[in-house]
Design a protein around this motif. Structure first.
Motif, PDB file in Angstrom:
ATOM      1  N   GLU A   1       0.832  -1.203   0.000  1.00  0.00           N
ATOM      2  CA  GLU A   1       0.000   0.000   0.000  1.00  0.00           C
ATOM      3  C   GLU A   1       0.873   1.262   0.000  1.00  0.00           C
TER       4      GLU A   1
ATOM      5  N   ALA B   1       2.437   1.694  -3.443  1.00  0.00           N
ATOM      6  CA  ALA B   1       1.452   2.195  -4.412  1.00  0.00           C
ATOM      7  C   ALA B   1       1.205   3.687  -4.208  1.00  0.00           C
ATOM      8  N   PHE B   2       1.148   4.124  -2.954  1.00  0.00           N
ATOM      9  CA  PHE B   2       0.957   5.548  -2.667  1.00  0.00           C
ATOM     10  C   PHE B   2       2.124   6.364  -3.220  1.00  0.00           C
ATOM     11  N   HIS B   3       3.339   5.855  -3.019  1.00  0.00           N
ATOM     12  CA  HIS B   3       4.505   6.584  -3.501  1.00  0.00           C
ATOM     13  C   HIS B   3       4.517   6.633  -5.028  1.00  0.00           C
ATOM     14  N   GLN B   4       4.174   5.525  -5.682  1.00  0.00           N
ATOM     15  CA  GLN B   4       4.175   5.513  -7.140  1.00  0.00           C
ATOM     16  C   GLN B   4       3.135   6.475  -7.694  1.00  0.00           C
ATOM     17  N   ALA B   5       1.968   6.548  -7.032  1.00  0.00           N
ATOM     18  CA  ALA B   5       0.944   7.499  -7.461  1.00  0.00           C
ATOM     19  C   ALA B   5       1.440   8.939  -7.284  1.00  0.00           C
ATOM     20  N   TYR B   6       2.157   9.154  -6.200  1.00  0.00           N
ATOM     21  CA  TYR B   6       2.742  10.477  -5.946  1.00  0.00           C
ATOM     22  C   TYR B   6       3.731  10.845  -7.047  1.00  0.00           C
ATOM     23  N   GLU B   7       4.579   9.907  -7.415  1.00  0.00           N
ATOM     24  CA  GLU B   7       5.558  10.157  -8.475  1.00  0.00           C
ATOM     25  C   GLU B   7       4.862  10.399  -9.809  1.00  0.00           C
ATOM     26  N   ASP B   8       3.815   9.613 -10.101  1.00  0.00           N
ATOM     27  CA  ASP B   8       3.091   9.769 -11.357  1.00  0.00           C
ATOM     28  C   ASP B   8       2.428  11.136 -11.455  1.00  0.00           C
ATOM     29  N   GLY B   9       2.151  11.757 -10.308  1.00  0.00           N
ATOM     30  CA  GLY B   9       1.522  13.067 -10.317  1.00  0.00           C
ATOM     31  C   GLY B   9       2.386  14.151 -10.925  1.00  0.00           C
TER      32      GLY B   9
END
Length: 399
Positions: free
Chosen positions: A374, A377-385
């Motif tokens: 989890e 996934a949060f970090h990857q979503a942050y990077e994708d932002g």
């Protein structure tokens, strides 16, 4: 005002100056010394069991190890100053204590270091660039301890000392169960500052209770970062062994021959089932505690100058030259070898690949963990932002 933040003038007492100046001359009474600061071989009538008979080839090898590890230390410090390492822990001044003790180890012995035992690592055959992986920030360790019986560096003060005792107790049990297993011992390295930690006391209690084959090797370099030894202990640190019921030896830590002889005796004592030994190597940290430290804030330059006469390399060089064991050609060749080592070290460090960030999550547990997944996934979503911002920047650059 906290003790560790006291300025140097607060420690500038006549008693401390007298102690340091006396230490910069001949060895204090009760301290084992086989090679004086002037490079003269001496006997120690009170401690004949530490007599050492070594030929010129061995003496040159001792000097070579000390010289190369100092050259390594100088280069590692330069790499940190240039931003190639996050931090570095220098050892300049402590080469005699480390090479002398490291060269006394047998293959089956196991070392538990702190974070400054680069010289001991050299004697155990480690690739020196591997020591820099952690300080480069690309590894949690840097090497496989099983390949050299040299454990990973321990940054938590004194935490390795109980580990060394437990491992030694296990070694004794293995040897008792199978006499064909070579008798071995562990060596727990720590500094005078760490000797004030409860872990060291608890480890010595267990070691004495179970006659664990362990050698406690305290490198008393006189400074627990900014706190002098005189504030930490009112007696020589080696004397503490009496309270636990095992031998304590104080040795001139800048005398590589004396350190080697004393450590060899202590290891034989431990391996033979006679229990632990405490060695206090009386030395001096000539450089900063780490590259994040400024020793001018808490100690006087006069103290450092007094200790330069006790340089472990200088005294052995004097003896080699006076005895015919080393000439100009030997020292010139060694200087060239040191330059080659430094160049290779720099190339190795600069070639180190940066770590994969996702490994910071996958290396936490042996098996996949839902909470870690989890967080990843949060970090990857942050990077994708940030992807949209990158695309806009690219388009603007194209215009």
């Amino acid at each position: 005002m906290a003790l560790e933040h006291l300025p140097a003038s607060e420690f500038d007492s006549a008693e401390l100056d007298e102690t340091l100046m006396r230490a910069a001359g001949s060895a204090p009474e009760g301290m084992v010394q086989l090679l004086t600061p002037d490079g003269e071989r001496v006997g120690h009538q009170l401690y004949e069991q530490y007599a050492l008979d070594v030929d010129a080839e061995v003496l040159r090898s001792f000097y070579r190890d000390m010289f190369l590890i100092r050259r390594f230390d100088i280069e590692a410090t330069a790499l940190q100053r240039q931003g190639e390492l996050v931090m570095w822990v220098p050892l300049t001044g402590q080469e005699g204590a480390q090479i002398g003790s490291g060269r006394a180890l047998a293959a089956q012995d196991y070392v538990f270091p702190t974070y400054r035992e680069h010289g001991v690592a050299l004697t155990r055959g480690l690739e020196l660039s591997h020591l820099l992986r952690r300080f480069r920030g690309i590894s949690h360790g840097g090497w496989d301890p099983r390949e050299s019986n040299f454990h990973l560096y321990t940054l938590v003060l004194a935490a390795q000392v109980p580990h060394a005792v437990g491992y030694a107790m296990g070694m004794a049990r293995d040897q008792a169960a199978d006499p064909s297993v070579p008798a071995g011992a562990t060596v727990a390295y720590f500094g005078d500052g760490a000797s004030s930690e409860g872990d060291v006391h608890e480890a010595m209690v267990f070691a004495a209770s179970y006659d664990a084959p362990v050698v406690f090797f305290c490198q008393n370099n006189h400074w627990a970062i900014s706190v002098p030894t005189e504030v930490q202990s009112r007696i020589p640190l080696a004397n503490r062994a009496q309270g636990y019921g095992f031998p304590g030896i104080r040795v001139d830590g800048n005398d590589v021959l004396a350190v080697h002889a004393v450590t060899r005796w202590a290891l034989e004592h431990a391996r033979s089932g006679k229990g632990p030994v405490l060695i206090e190597a009386f030395t001096y940290r000539m450089s900063a505690h780490t590259t994040a430290d400024d020793p001018t804030k808490y100690r006087l330059s006069a103290d450092e100058q007094a200790w330069t006469t006790r340089d472990p390399l200088l005294r052995l060089e004097k003896y080699l030259r006076s005895s015919g064991g080393g000439d100009d050609a030997f020292f010139a060749a060694l200087a060239a070898e040191g330059d080659e080592l430094a160049a290779k070290l720099r190339a190795d460090v600069q070639a180190m690949e940066p770590p994969v960030f996702e490994d910071s999550f996958t290396d936490v547990y042996a098996d996949p963990h839902p909470l870690i997944r989890e967080e990843l996934a949060f970090h990857q979503a942050y990077e994708d932002g940030f992807a949209d911002d990158d695309e806009e920047d690219a388009e603007e650059a194209g215009e």
